[in-house]
Design an enzyme around this catalytic site. Sequence first.
Site, PDB file in Angstrom:
ATOM      1  N   GLY A 228       1.649  19.645 -37.235  1.00  0.00           N
ATOM      2  CA  GLY A 228       2.459  20.084 -38.989  1.00  0.00           C
ATOM      3  C   GLY A 228       1.485  20.987 -39.232  1.00  0.00           C
ATOM      4  O   GLY A 228       1.684  21.536 -40.657  1.00  0.00           O
ATOM      5  N   GLU A 263      -1.513  16.914 -32.197  1.00  0.00           N
ATOM      6  CA  GLU A 263      -0.731  17.826 -31.545  1.00  0.00           C
ATOM      7  C   GLU A 263      -0.377  19.364 -31.762  1.00  0.00           C
ATOM      8  O   GLU A 263       1.035  19.230 -31.812  1.00  0.00           O
ATOM      9  CB  GLU A 263       0.030  17.066 -30.939  1.00  0.00           C
ATOM     10  CG  GLU A 263       0.916  16.069 -31.373  1.00  0.00           C
ATOM     11  CD  GLU A 263       1.733  15.375 -31.695  1.00  0.00           C
ATOM     12  OE1 GLU A 263       3.027  14.882 -31.767  1.00  0.00           O
ATOM     13  OE2 GLU A 263       1.658  14.189 -30.409  1.00  0.00           O
ATOM     14  N   CYS A 264      -1.199  20.013 -32.275  1.00  0.00           N
ATOM     15  CA  CYS A 264      -0.079  21.398 -32.364  1.00  0.00           C
ATOM     16  C   CYS A 264      -0.111  22.321 -32.047  1.00  0.00           C
ATOM     17  O   CYS A 264      -0.085  22.272 -30.608  1.00  0.00           O
ATOM     18  CB  CYS A 264      -2.034  22.409 -33.267  1.00  0.00           C
ATOM     19  SG  CYS A 264      -2.695  21.083 -34.956  1.00  0.00           S
ATOM     20  N   GLY A 265       1.137  22.946 -31.675  1.00  0.00           N
ATOM     21  CA  GLY A 265       2.228  24.110 -31.205  1.00  0.00           C
ATOM     22  C   GLY A 265       2.023  25.548 -31.601  1.00  0.00           C
ATOM     23  O   GLY A 265       1.712  26.267 -31.326  1.00  0.00           O
ATOM     24  N   ARG A 266       2.671  25.121 -33.443  1.00  0.00           N
ATOM     25  CA  ARG A 266       2.695  26.320 -33.483  1.00  0.00           C
ATOM     26  C   ARG A 266       1.428  26.712 -34.301  1.00  0.00           C
ATOM     27  O   ARG A 266       1.426  28.295 -33.542  1.00  0.00           O
ATOM     28  CB  ARG A 266       3.453  26.132 -34.672  1.00  0.00           C
ATOM     29  CG  ARG A 266       4.076  27.463 -36.181  1.00  0.00           C
ATOM     30  CD  ARG A 266       4.993  26.910 -37.088  1.00  0.00           C
ATOM     31  NE  ARG A 266       5.753  26.178 -36.872  1.00  0.00           N
ATOM     32  CZ  ARG A 266       7.094  26.447 -36.650  1.00  0.00           C
ATOM     33  NH1 ARG A 266       7.606  27.633 -36.705  1.00  0.00           N
ATOM     34  NH2 ARG A 266       7.398  25.653 -36.928  1.00  0.00           N
ATOM     35  N   CYS A 341      28.018  38.463 -31.411  1.00  0.00           N
ATOM     36  CA  CYS A 341      29.181  38.660 -32.767  1.00  0.00           C
ATOM     37  C   CYS A 341      29.743  37.819 -33.622  1.00  0.00           C
ATOM     38  O   CYS A 341      30.661  36.483 -33.655  1.00  0.00           O
ATOM     39  CB  CYS A 341      30.593  38.408 -31.886  1.00  0.00           C
ATOM     40  SG  CYS A 341      30.724  39.727 -30.600  1.00  0.00           S
ATOM     41  N   TYR A 370       8.087  28.839 -30.607  1.00  0.00           N
ATOM     42  CA  TYR A 370       9.742  28.587 -31.250  1.00  0.00           C
ATOM     43  C   TYR A 370      10.751  30.199 -31.315  1.00  0.00           C
ATOM     44  O   TYR A 370      11.338  29.993 -32.563  1.00  0.00           O
ATOM     45  CB  TYR A 370       9.714  28.316 -32.242  1.00  0.00           C
ATOM     46  CG  TYR A 370       9.606  26.436 -32.603  1.00  0.00           C
ATOM     47  CD1 TYR A 370       9.202  25.303 -31.774  1.00  0.00           C
ATOM     48  CD2 TYR A 370       7.730  26.129 -33.191  1.00  0.00           C
ATOM     49  CE1 TYR A 370       9.002  24.377 -31.268  1.00  0.00           C
ATOM     50  CE2 TYR A 370       6.938  25.700 -32.973  1.00  0.00           C
ATOM     51  CZ  TYR A 370       7.177  23.934 -32.280  1.00  0.00           C
ATOM     52  OH  TYR A 370       6.790  22.139 -32.262  1.00  0.00           O
TER      53      TYR A 370
END
Length: 405
Positions: A228, A263-266, A341, A370
């Site tokens: 987060g 649990e960081c990702g970003r 499109c 992401y």
Amino acid sequence: MVNSKLIGDYIAEQHSEVCAFIYDLDQLSAHIRTMTSRLPKQVDCYYAIKANSDSAILRALLPHVYGFEVASMGEIEKVRAISQNVPIAFGGPGKTITELTRALTLNVQLYHLESELQLARLNQLAKEQNQLVRCLLRVNPYFDLPSATLQMAGQATQFGIDERELLALLPRLGDYPNIQVEGLHFHCLSNNLDAVKHVTLVRHYLQTASTWAAQFGLTWTTVNIGGGIGVTYQGETEFDFPLYAEQLTLLCRDYPQLHLATECGRYISADCGVYLTEVTDIKLSHNEYFAVLRGGTHHFRLPSSWQHSHPFKIYPRETWHYPFTRPSVTDTAITLCGELCTPKDVLAKNVHVAQLKVADVIVFQKAGAYGWHISHHDFLSHPHPQRLYIKENQFMKNGDDHVAQ
């Protein structure tokens, strides 16, 4: 930040339309080393691979993180492809019997269970295999949360166990003898930029876990405080990680009996990547300018998903080999849109540019998390972008996923 000289060199060498992700593994390794060195020893740092699951990324992080947080069978297999033993924490609201069975086979060490049915399923499978399986119970609490881009708890969502149902479940954990419940999991929000509020939230997690343990005569060893931690895309004040780590260290002293997991990702991988895409057309429509790009949300869905204008730089290209006029704009607002499109294929809306010409290259920053990994790659069947990796200040010659051409 990603090596700007190598980006410029790459663009200069291209003779066809530019479209690529470039990931700087040197930057990634330096960032995770700095980040984990600041965390107290009481905290285990997992990388949430949903942010970017390329094996080159995972291999770069492997020496520096405690383990990897996954949310599918496919992600488990990606981690096991680079290490047979690194700790895996398995989350996600939709774990099936097939996934859980395979996870036990692949030595997943920890499960974040999100319903009593998941608990029952895993207990039955563990009983059949004569195993005692470690888990945390993910909570959807009723207390208030600070503002963030996404909120996964504190309201009606599909994530976690409703607090009231959890309190009814805790006295009955003995009904599941093959499950060792080691604590609670709180992953309630995403992209929070306020370090002080984040510490306050973690304190509340720990207070809540301790209160419930005392209430029900349970011994927790672990509380997962989620990820987060936010990344700035619009020029906001950045998350003060040194302050957060300092306050987290003080907080850990108040709860010496608890081990924490994050649990960081970003926050780990966003800055290591950029998305390059060439301007293929510039047009005026209803008094607004649009730049059409060789790419779009099928490669990089994050801006559309979060409804923001993604930060970028322009790499001008002076060469123009054609006899017809080269469209351009000067000192104006323009919308950067993709080749799909659909009018929703927008990466930046009404952004000011000093000058932009067809064949210039847009470099979207903070695209390491992401970006490619949440995008609908095959919509309209356009070619995929190159995905390249920088290691030791040069493009990898034998990358795990892709080889520089």
